[in-house]
Motif scaffolding. Structure first.
Motif, PDB file in Angstrom:
ATOM      1  N   ALA A 285      90.634 -10.065  88.406  1.00 16.24           N
ATOM      2  CA  ALA A 285      90.747  -9.934  89.862  1.00 16.24           C
ATOM      3  C   ALA A 285      91.594  -8.712  90.203  1.00 16.24           C
ATOM      4  CB  ALA A 285      91.367 -11.206  90.443  1.00 16.24           C
ATOM      5  N   GLU A 286      92.701  -8.545  89.500  1.00 18.00           N
ATOM      6  CA  GLU A 286      93.565  -7.395  89.746  1.00 18.00           C
ATOM      7  C   GLU A 286      92.854  -6.088  89.383  1.00 18.00           C
ATOM      8  OE1 GLU A 286      96.402  -7.043  91.177  1.00 18.00           O
ATOM      9  OE2 GLU A 286      96.694  -4.919  90.667  1.00 18.00           O
ATOM     10  N   LEU A 287      92.167  -6.102  88.251  1.00 19.12           N
ATOM     11  CA  LEU A 287      91.470  -4.890  87.814  1.00 19.12           C
ATOM     12  C   LEU A 287      90.361  -4.528  88.792  1.00 19.12           C
ATOM     13  CD1 LEU A 287      91.529  -5.726  84.037  1.00 19.12           C
ATOM     14  CD2 LEU A 287      92.373  -3.575  85.024  1.00 19.12           C
ATOM     15  N   ALA A 288      89.601  -5.524  89.215  1.00 22.74           N
ATOM     16  CA  ALA A 288      88.516  -5.248  90.157  1.00 22.74           C
ATOM     17  C   ALA A 288      89.074  -4.670  91.455  1.00 22.74           C
ATOM     18  CB  ALA A 288      87.729  -6.531  90.429  1.00 22.74           C
ATOM     19  N   ALA A 289      90.189  -5.217  91.904  1.00 22.46           N
ATOM     20  CA  ALA A 289      90.793  -4.736  93.151  1.00 22.46           C
ATOM     21  C   ALA A 289      91.241  -3.283  93.000  1.00 22.46           C
ATOM     22  CB  ALA A 289      91.981  -5.627  93.530  1.00 22.46           C
ATOM     23  N   GLN A 290      91.927  -3.005  91.920  1.00 23.16           N
ATOM     24  CA  GLN A 290      92.430  -1.639  91.753  1.00 23.16           C
ATOM     25  C   GLN A 290      91.290  -0.640  91.556  1.00 23.16           C
ATOM     26  OE1 GLN A 290      95.953  -0.491  89.746  1.00 23.16           O
ATOM     27  NE2 GLN A 290      96.672  -2.567  89.430  1.00 23.16           N
ATOM     28  N   ILE A 291      90.262  -1.070  90.836  1.00 20.76           N
ATOM     29  CA  ILE A 291      89.148  -0.160  90.580  1.00 20.76           C
ATOM     30  C   ILE A 291      88.420   0.174  91.882  1.00 20.76           C
ATOM     31  CG2 ILE A 291      86.853  -0.045  89.499  1.00 20.76           C
ATOM     32  CD1 ILE A 291      88.211  -1.599  87.097  1.00 20.76           C
ATOM     33  N   GLN A 292      88.193  -0.834  92.728  1.00 21.89           N
ATOM     34  CA  GLN A 292      87.509  -0.503  93.989  1.00 21.89           C
ATOM     35  C   GLN A 292      88.395   0.316  94.916  1.00 21.89           C
ATOM     36  OE1 GLN A 292      87.803  -1.659  97.293  1.00 21.89           O
ATOM     37  NE2 GLN A 292      89.541  -3.044  96.918  1.00 21.89           N
ATOM     38  N   GLU A 293      89.717   0.132  94.812  1.00 23.08           N
ATOM     39  CA  GLU A 293      90.623   0.957  95.629  1.00 23.08           C
ATOM     40  C   GLU A 293      90.617   2.412  95.183  1.00 23.08           C
ATOM     41  OE1 GLU A 293      94.714  -0.414  95.628  1.00 23.08           O
ATOM     42  OE2 GLU A 293      94.118  -2.405  96.314  1.00 23.08           O
ATOM     43  N   LYS A 294      90.558   2.593  93.862  1.00 15.80           N
ATOM     44  CA  LYS A 294      90.828   3.925  93.327  1.00 15.80           C
ATOM     45  C   LYS A 294      89.587   4.694  92.895  1.00 15.80           C
ATOM     46  CE  LYS A 294      95.468   2.459  92.240  1.00 15.80           C
ATOM     47  NZ  LYS A 294      96.288   1.697  91.296  1.00 15.80           N
ATOM     48  N   CYS A 295      88.464   4.009  92.703  1.00 15.14           N
ATOM     49  CA  CYS A 295      87.254   4.804  92.421  1.00 15.14           C
ATOM     50  C   CYS A 295      86.034   4.206  93.112  1.00 15.14           C
ATOM     51  CB  CYS A 295      87.041   5.027  90.926  1.00 15.14           C
ATOM     52  SG  CYS A 295      87.255   3.635  89.852  1.00 15.14           S
ATOM     53  N   PHE A 296      86.226   3.898  94.371  1.00 14.15           N
ATOM     54  CA  PHE A 296      85.184   3.307  95.206  1.00 14.15           C
ATOM     55  C   PHE A 296      83.911   4.160  95.209  1.00 14.15           C
ATOM     56  CE2 PHE A 296      83.338   2.581  99.512  1.00 14.15           C
ATOM     57  CZ  PHE A 296      83.122   1.220  99.414  1.00 14.15           C
ATOM     58  N   TYR A 297      84.087   5.477  95.362  1.00 13.54           N
ATOM     59  CA  TYR A 297      82.918   6.336  95.509  1.00 13.54           C
ATOM     60  C   TYR A 297      82.247   6.663  94.186  1.00 13.54           C
ATOM     61  CZ  TYR A 297      84.334   6.586 100.321  1.00 13.54           C
ATOM     62  OH  TYR A 297      84.654   6.240 101.607  1.00 13.54           O
ATOM     63  N   SER A 298      82.857   6.250  93.085  1.00 14.42           N
ATOM     64  CA  SER A 298      82.216   6.452  91.778  1.00 14.42           C
ATOM     65  C   SER A 298      81.395   5.240  91.365  1.00 14.42           C
ATOM     66  CB  SER A 298      83.279   6.707  90.698  1.00 14.42           C
ATOM     67  OG  SER A 298      84.086   7.802  91.047  1.00 14.42           O
ATOM     68  N   LEU A 299      81.585   4.128  92.087  1.00 18.02           N
ATOM     69  CA  LEU A 299      80.955   2.881  91.644  1.00 18.02           C
ATOM     70  C   LEU A 299      79.471   2.836  92.023  1.00 18.02           C
ATOM     71  CD1 LEU A 299      83.744   0.244  92.455  1.00 18.02           C
ATOM     72  CD2 LEU A 299      82.989   1.009  90.191  1.00 18.02           C
ATOM     73  N   GLU A 300      78.665   2.461  91.018  1.00 21.33           N
ATOM     74  CA  GLU A 300      77.229   2.267  91.254  1.00 21.33           C
ATOM     75  C   GLU A 300      76.926   0.802  91.542  1.00 21.33           C
ATOM     76  OE1 GLU A 300      75.075   4.711  91.208  1.00 21.33           O
ATOM     77  OE2 GLU A 300      76.295   6.312  90.338  1.00 21.33           O
ATOM     78  N   ALA A 301      77.886  -0.048  91.246  1.00 22.68           N
ATOM     79  CA  ALA A 301      77.652  -1.496  91.362  1.00 22.68           C
ATOM     80  C   ALA A 301      79.004  -2.197  91.506  1.00 22.68           C
ATOM     81  CB  ALA A 301      76.939  -2.006  90.105  1.00 22.68           C
ATOM     82  N   PRO A 302      79.003  -3.434  91.999  1.00 23.62           N
ATOM     83  CA  PRO A 302      80.278  -4.178  92.090  1.00 23.62           C
ATOM     84  C   PRO A 302      80.881  -4.395  90.693  1.00 23.62           C
ATOM     85  CG  PRO A 302      78.488  -5.383  93.155  1.00 23.62           C
ATOM     86  CD  PRO A 302      77.863  -4.251  92.419  1.00 23.62           C
ATOM     87  N   VAL A 303      82.199  -4.512  90.652  1.00 18.77           N
ATOM     88  CA  VAL A 303      82.867  -4.854  89.397  1.00 18.77           C
ATOM     89  C   VAL A 303      82.636  -6.343  89.131  1.00 18.77           C
ATOM     90  CG1 VAL A 303      85.080  -4.943  88.171  1.00 18.77           C
ATOM     91  CG2 VAL A 303      84.599  -3.065  89.782  1.00 18.77           C
ATOM     92  N   LEU A 304      82.216  -6.669  87.935  1.00 20.93           N
ATOM     93  CA  LEU A 304      81.950  -8.073  87.602  1.00 20.93           C
ATOM     94  C   LEU A 304      83.013  -8.618  86.651  1.00 20.93           C
ATOM     95  CD1 LEU A 304      78.078  -8.227  87.009  1.00 20.93           C
ATOM     96  CD2 LEU A 304      79.366  -8.654  89.122  1.00 20.93           C
TER      97      LEU A 304
END
Lengths: 339, 364
Positions: A285-304
């Motif tokens: 949960a913490e990793l998913a939150a930080q990843i979407q905060e910090k590389c939102f525009y690089s993501l092709e898909a939600p963090v699972l």
């Protein structure tokens, strides 16, 4: 910072590389720390004559004596509370909690005293205590012997939380943890205690650095402890199906090595976090939150997240249904690649 | 119950000779020093209570009534000994030489303790009830490993004293501390101030047997002392500390006393106890009985008592001024001391906090 220059120096006299189980890799790591620093003492239930229920401390009491390998009374709060006092007197206690589910009586001393002492004393007092916890399931154990409670401690400021996943890291990380000025919760994946591997002559990296254990291009998979091997197996299978997984062994859960994680996710655009612990408010949960905060525009898909269900750890006859395995990781890969 | 001085200030001739001898060995200077400690401790405690009422402290835990238990035991300690307090041991802190203003920091909210415990061998105040008894026991286990017990060298042999209250005896930590100290034969004195109340709950809600009886079950001696009799407290604590230092192991002292004030300034004791009971305990006041005896024996005169009263008022004024002058910490202080080694979250959050704060600069 925790990169154990002393440990590295001492290694030159030992006969590396050596093949070892993870359990024995920790034994030899503890032995090296005890030889190097007379203030290092081990405390725990059954760790002396018996050598611990997993035999991790086997032979150490014979060589270092009962004052340095202490068979304590059967009381975890007592062990942790007296470890605090020993640390205040200048010792470096390494406490063995016999099983993950038995740490809770000691929880108060860990989170209320050990984690806070440095801040409370405005830096006057440091408590370099290491708490070793064999954790996780998959060994067919009875209740309270298979838990993954790392999030409790990772959530607590003032503690550091690390997890080893292979004999080489186990051997060096325990020494680095003992040399750290801050308290360290040291998780040992008990179902991997008997995995064998080569211990090299020096630590691969700092204690709080993540390791990319398999490079890849399509999906970043974050794992730690027992799930590193599972995830590497999944990566092998995925490759046969044409998907390239990059596997990162987090090694440190607090602090997280976000530089390595974010660099990878920015490159792959996809991320899965795998752990045995229940997913709700877990490390994922913490990793998913930080990843979407910090590389939102690089993501092709939600963090699972692939993890344990949000139930008490189940009875051993159905624990395989609870634990993430190769197929559940691959199922998450398929869902990610569909985006 | 060991008592050397009655509430009326008369020596108890039937008290055990061992303790009477210790009291008799005290010089007049030392005895006057005890009186001074008691009065000054009570005075700055009163000042702290007043400071709380005036909003300068968020809370205060008064030691009113327990001065003799604290000063008597505190004065039995040697410099190399180590004390582990609760949050009410202002009198012990005084004996160890801790600046009273340091004790106020946590109650004013400028720190959570903040003094260097190793400066005076007086640990930080511990709010978690009973936890410090285990910390003290572990420290004593370290003393044993350092070979600082039973050497016969009075400057080397070291004892540890753990303070706790009657309520704390119900905590598992205290029982575990007694177990660990017992099986390790550790040089620790468990000093229980039975002030009759755990906030509002009286003794009978905590224990069925007298508290000092517990020690026997853990394999070491325990006794009850009149906690309002400084001579008796000093004597029994000195014997216990000497035994610990010489390698005879732990012991348990129950100092039978009474919390004359509230648990803390947030408490209202009129809801759970009778004023008649408080009035009875006023007659057993620890300062009045020592004063009566000193005066009767000609060990101190009016000029001395007046001088101490003046010194106490000066201390009150000094503590007040320095308490009010305690600076607030900077907001960034919250990140400063959490970890000893570099930590990326501390760095990042300190930067985030500083940037947010500076975004208001120049705003109206």
């Amino acid at each position: 910072m925790g990169d154990a220059t002393t440990a590295t120096t001492a290694a030159s006299t030992a006969n590396y590389p050596v093949n070892s189980t993870m359990a024995k890799a920790i034994t030899t790591g503890l032995r090296a720390s005890m030889e190097r620093d007379p203030k290092v003492i081990l405390m725990g239930e059954d760790i002396g004559k018996l050598g611990g229920v997993f035999r991790v401390t086997e032979g150490l009491q014979k060589d270092f004596g009962e004052d340095r390998v202490v068979d304590t009374p059967l009381a975890e709060a007592g062990i942790m509370g007296t470890a605090v006092g020993l640390a205040l007197r200048g010792y470096r206690p390494v406490v063995e909690i016999q099983f993950d589910g038995f740490v809770y009586p000691a929880f108060d001393h860990i989170v209320s005293t050990i984690a806070k002492m440095r801040a409370r004393s405005l830096g006057h007092v440091e408590l370099p205590i290491v708490v070793r916890i064999p954790f996780g399931g998959g060994i067919g154990a009875v209740e309270h012997h298979s838990e993954s409670n790392e999030a409790y401690f990772a959530h607590t400021a003032g503690l550091r939380v690390v997890v080893c996943s292979n004999p080489h890291d186990a051997h060096w990380m325990i020494q680095q943890a003992i040399e750290c000025r801050d308290p360290v919760i040291f998780y040992e994946p008990k179902r991997r205690y008997w995995d064998k591997g080569e211990i090299g002559p020096a630590p691969s990296r700092g204690l709080f650095e993540a390791a990319t254990v398999r490079p890849g291009t399509d999906v970043t998979v974050l794992a730690y402890g027992p799930m590193v091997r599972t995830t590497l197996q999944a990566a092998q299978a995925a490759e046969e199906e044409g998907t390239s997984l990059e596997v990162i062994d987090l090694r440190s859960l607090s602090p997280l090595d976000m530089d390595v994680i974010l660099e990878s996710v920015r490159r792959t655009g996809r991320c899965i976090v795998v752990h045995e612990a229940s997913t709700f408010l877990g490390l994922g949960a913490e990793l998913a939150a930080q990843i979407q905060e910090k590389c939102f525009y690089s993501l092709e898909a939600p963090v699972l997240r692939v993890g344990g269900y949000n139930v008490p750890y189940p009875q051993s006859r159905i624990e395989e249904d609870f634990l993430p395995d190769l197929d559940r990781v691959l199922d998450a890969v398929d869902r990610l690649m569909a985006h | 119950m060991i008592q050397l001085l009655t509430p009326e200030g008369e020596l108890v001739e039937s008290a055990p000779q061992q303790y009477r001898d210790i009291a008799a060995s005290l010089t007049d200077d030392e005895l006057r020093g005890f009186y001074r400690d008691l009065v000054l401790t009570r005075r700055f405690d009163a000042e702290a209570t007043a400071l709380q009422r005036q909003g300068e402290l968020g809370l205060w835990a008064s030691l009113l009534g327990q001065e003799a238990a604290q000063v008597g035991s505190g004065r039995a300690l040697r410099p190399q000994d180590y004390a582990f307090p609760t949050y009410r041991e202002h009198g012990v802190a005084w004996c160890r030489g801790v600046d009273p203003v340091n004790l106020m920091g946590m109650f004013r909210g400028v720190n959570h303790g903040g003094w260097d415990p190793n400066d005076k061998n007086f640990h930080l105040y511990t709010i978690i009830i009973g936890a410090q008894t285990l910390h003290a026991t572990g420290y004593a286990m370290g003393v044993q490993r350092d070979g600082a017990v039973g050497t016969g060298d009075p400057d080397r042999d070291t004892a540890v004293i753990a303070y706790f209250g009657d309520g704390a005896t119900s905590q598992g930590d205290v029982s575990e501390a007694l177990v660990f100290a017992g099986v390790n034969n550790s040089p620790v004195v468990f000093f229980c101030q039975n002030n009759q109340f755990a906030i509002s709950e009286p003794n009978e809600k905590q224990t069925r047997a007298p508290l000092y009886h517990r020690a026997r079950g853990f394999g070491f001696p325990g006794l009850r002392v009149d906690g309002n009799d400084i001579l008796a407290v000093y004597a029994v604590t000195k014997v216990a500390l000497d035994a610990a230092r010489s390698g005879e192991g732990p012991s348990f002292i129950e100092a039978f006393t009474y919390r004359m004030g509230a648990h803390t300034t947030s408490d209202d004791p009129t809801k759970y106890r009778l004023s008649a009971e408080v009035e009875r305990w006023k007659l057993r006041d620890p300062i009045e009985r020592l004063k009566a005896w000193l005066a009767h024996e000609g060990k101190a005169d009016r000029a001395f008592f007046d001088a101490i009263a003046k010194e106490a008022d000066d201390l009150g004024a000094d503590v007040r001024a320095r308490c009010i002058a305690l600076p607030d910490p900077a907001g960034t202080d919250m990140f400063e001391y959490v970890y000893g080694e570099d930590h990326p979250v501390m760095v990042a959050e300190r930067e985030e906090f500083t940037a947010y704060q500076s975004s208001f600069e120049g705003a109206h």
